[in-house]
Design an enzyme around this catalytic site. Structure first.
Site, PDB file in Angstrom:
ATOM      1  N   CYS A 282     -28.358  45.272  18.502  1.00 40.66           N
ATOM      2  CA  CYS A 282     -28.093  46.563  17.655  1.00 40.66           C
ATOM      3  C   CYS A 282     -27.391  47.510  18.511  1.00 40.66           C
ATOM      4  O   CYS A 282     -26.850  48.960  18.289  1.00 40.66           O
ATOM      5  CB  CYS A 282     -28.975  47.443  17.041  1.00 40.66           C
ATOM      6  SG  CYS A 282     -30.852  47.494  18.385  1.00 40.66           S
ATOM      7  N   GLU A 382     -21.963  45.749   9.617  1.00 34.53           N
ATOM      8  CA  GLU A 382     -22.260  45.286  11.379  1.00 34.53           C
ATOM      9  C   GLU A 382     -22.455  43.656  11.289  1.00 34.53           C
ATOM     10  O   GLU A 382     -23.206  43.208  10.909  1.00 34.53           O
ATOM     11  CB  GLU A 382     -24.228  45.611  11.130  1.00 34.53           C
ATOM     12  CG  GLU A 382     -24.641  45.230  12.829  1.00 34.53           C
ATOM     13  CD  GLU A 382     -25.851  45.735  13.347  1.00 34.53           C
ATOM     14  OE1 GLU A 382     -26.345  46.025  14.129  1.00 34.53           O
ATOM     15  OE2 GLU A 382     -26.799  45.921  11.909  1.00 34.53           O
TER      16      GLU A 382
END
Length: 498
Positions: A282, A382
């Site tokens: 992340c 993402e």
């Protein structure tokens, strides 16, 4: 039949009675390593009830004894670091060095948990009014829960339960069903360190088990790390049920490259920060923002990207491992294809990557795009793969506008030799974690992990002082002691302390 993982309930590893078993596969081979149980409703109730019962005695254990438990635990984690890393490598595909780093970053939080006494200190003021003193205590909440993702199966559970338990709570851990063997080993070592029965429970499963934790009246706080849609669900559901929640979700992290930066450091940092762990971080850098003349370095960046390759966890030449699952691989490939269709230039395409001797692995090669614009899916989403998007802008102001327009605010970095540029960027950027000539600015655990905007839902962040505040309540006591020879002055009819 493959090995079946147990649950941990009230200090005992127990075989689940479920009829739903989740296969855990090696992502480099698709070999089934074990099966994880989807805990039954009765088993979930037993785990939560055991944690609730254990809280009544655990909260009374002196803080120094809780700290000593963490000291023993961090010592065992260090002793078994390579063993844990090997388990982690097999079920995630991470290279051995990367897996050891995963374990170590978790050990650092366990070390911080051993410092719990100073983190739990309250405050006091004498004579807030005449002969009246006020002080505050920091007290635990009760039963807390943690829901953790696949990409850091050692570090992220260790973000949660050591600090929560050191603060006097009990804890129910529900790790990712994709790589549960590592958390099971962490829990075994916690028991070996001397944790009393019931202080930590371990349950396995999916959405049904998560929703039980989110809605159960005996769970007081929930910690979560994972995707944006699930993070939003966890936050809404937990808070709708009057629980504290801290939910760490998605990211789209930018690295801004100024023309005065050290070119070699920039290139090496971009390769490692975008492709390390197959991009499944992340805090990975997925967008490189080249300012002005620094765009001339993109060709050299392509050359360095072309030098690395994925491989098996125990291959010392492998830069990173596979995607966690065939579904994750397919999602990355779909986004790469979409990037091409939307007009980005694919300088290096890892879609057809293969690894000798491992034909069934979830491989994606390093992939580099240029001519990327903010409207493209590869920019907005993402990707969670070894894919880097290159964007060019004219000035630092343009770079700031681009980064601040992102709905996410997990991490960012700037590479520059200018203190003025770095100062301007760190002050004006709307991102919670900023690196200056540091590509992945994950703070050490005496600070907190401080994502912003759509990367985090909640008020108090993970580890550091904020985590202790998340897992505790503050009780404020105001006291006056009367001396026998002081006459009563009659009733005070106002709220004013006299």
């Amino acid at each position: 039949m493959s090995r079946r993982l147990p649950l941990l309930i009230n200090g005992e590893f127990v075989a689940s009675t479920t009829d739903q078993w989740i296969p855990v596969t090696n992502p480099a081979t698709q070999e089934v390593l074990c099966e994880a149980p989807a805990a039954t409703p009765a088993e979930m109730e037993q785990a939560i009830a055991a944690a609730k019962a254990a809280f009544e005695s655990w909260k009374e254990v002196p803080v120094s004894e809780r700290a000593r438990l963490m000291l023993r635990y961090q010592a065992l984690l260090k002793e078994h670091q390579e063993e844990i890393a090997e388990i982690l490598s097999q079920e995630t595909g991470k290279t051995f060095e990367d897996a050891k780093g995963d374990v170590w970053r978790g050990i650092e939080v366990a070390e911080q948990a051993a410092n719990i006494a100073s983190l739990m200190m309250g405050e006091t003021v004498e004579n807030v009014a005449r002969s009246i003193d006020t002080h505050s205590w920091t007290q635990p909440l009760g039963v807390c829960a943690g829901i953790t993702p696949f990409n850091f199966p050692a570090m992220i559970p260790l973000w949660m339960f050591p600090l929560a338990i050191a603060a006097g709570n009990t804890f129910v851990l529900k790790p990712s069903e994709q790589d549960p063997m590592t958390p099971n080993r962490l829990v075994e070592l916690f028991l070996e360190a001397g944790a009393p029965p019931g202080v930590l429970q371990l349950v396995h499963g999916g959405k049904e088990q998560v929703d039980t934790l989110l809605t159960h009246p005996d769970i007081k706080a929930v910690s979560f790390v994972g995707s944006v849609p699930v993070g939003q669900h966890v936050y809404r559901t937990a808070t709708d049920h009057m629980k504290r929640a801290q939910c760490f979700a998605g990211a789209k992290n930018h690295m801004v490259i100024m023309p005065d930066a050290n070119k070699e450091q920039v290139v090496n940092s971009l390769v490692g920060a975008s492709c390390g762990a197959a991009g499944q971080r992340c805090m990975a850098i997925s967008v490189a923002v080249f300012v002005g003349d620094s765009k001339a370095w993109i060709d050299e960046l392509k050359d360095e990207f072309a030098k690395i390759r994925p491989g098996a966890w125990n291959d010392p030449q492998a830069a990173y491992g596979p995607q966690i699952s065939p579904q994750a691989k397919q999602r990355v490939l779909t986004l790469i294809k979409q990037g091409k269709e939307e007009g980005a230039t694919c300088l290096l395409d890892g879609s057809e990557c293969s690894v000798d001797g491992l034909p069934d692995g979830n491989w994606v090669g390093p992939t580099l795009f240029t001519d990327v614009t903010p409207e493209m899916a590869i920019y907005k989403e993402e990707i969670f793969g070894p894919v880097l998007c290159c964007v060019t802008v004219d000035s630092l102001e343009d770079a700031l506008q681009l980064v601040n327009s992102s709905p996410y605010g997990n991490g960012t970095s700037i590479f520059t030799a200018s203190g003025a540029a770095a100062r301007k960027y760190q002050h004006e950027v709307e991102v919670g974690q900023v690196g200056i000539n540091v590509p992945i600015p994950v703070p050490l655990p005496f600070f907190s992990f401080t994502g912003w905007k759509g990367s985090f839902y909640g008020d108090q962040h993970a580890y550091g002082k904020q985590a202790v505040r998340f897992y505790t309540e503050t009780k404020t006591v105001t006291s006056r002691w009367f001396e026998d020879d002081i006459p009563a002055s009659g009733p005070n009819m106002s709220i004013h302390l006299k």
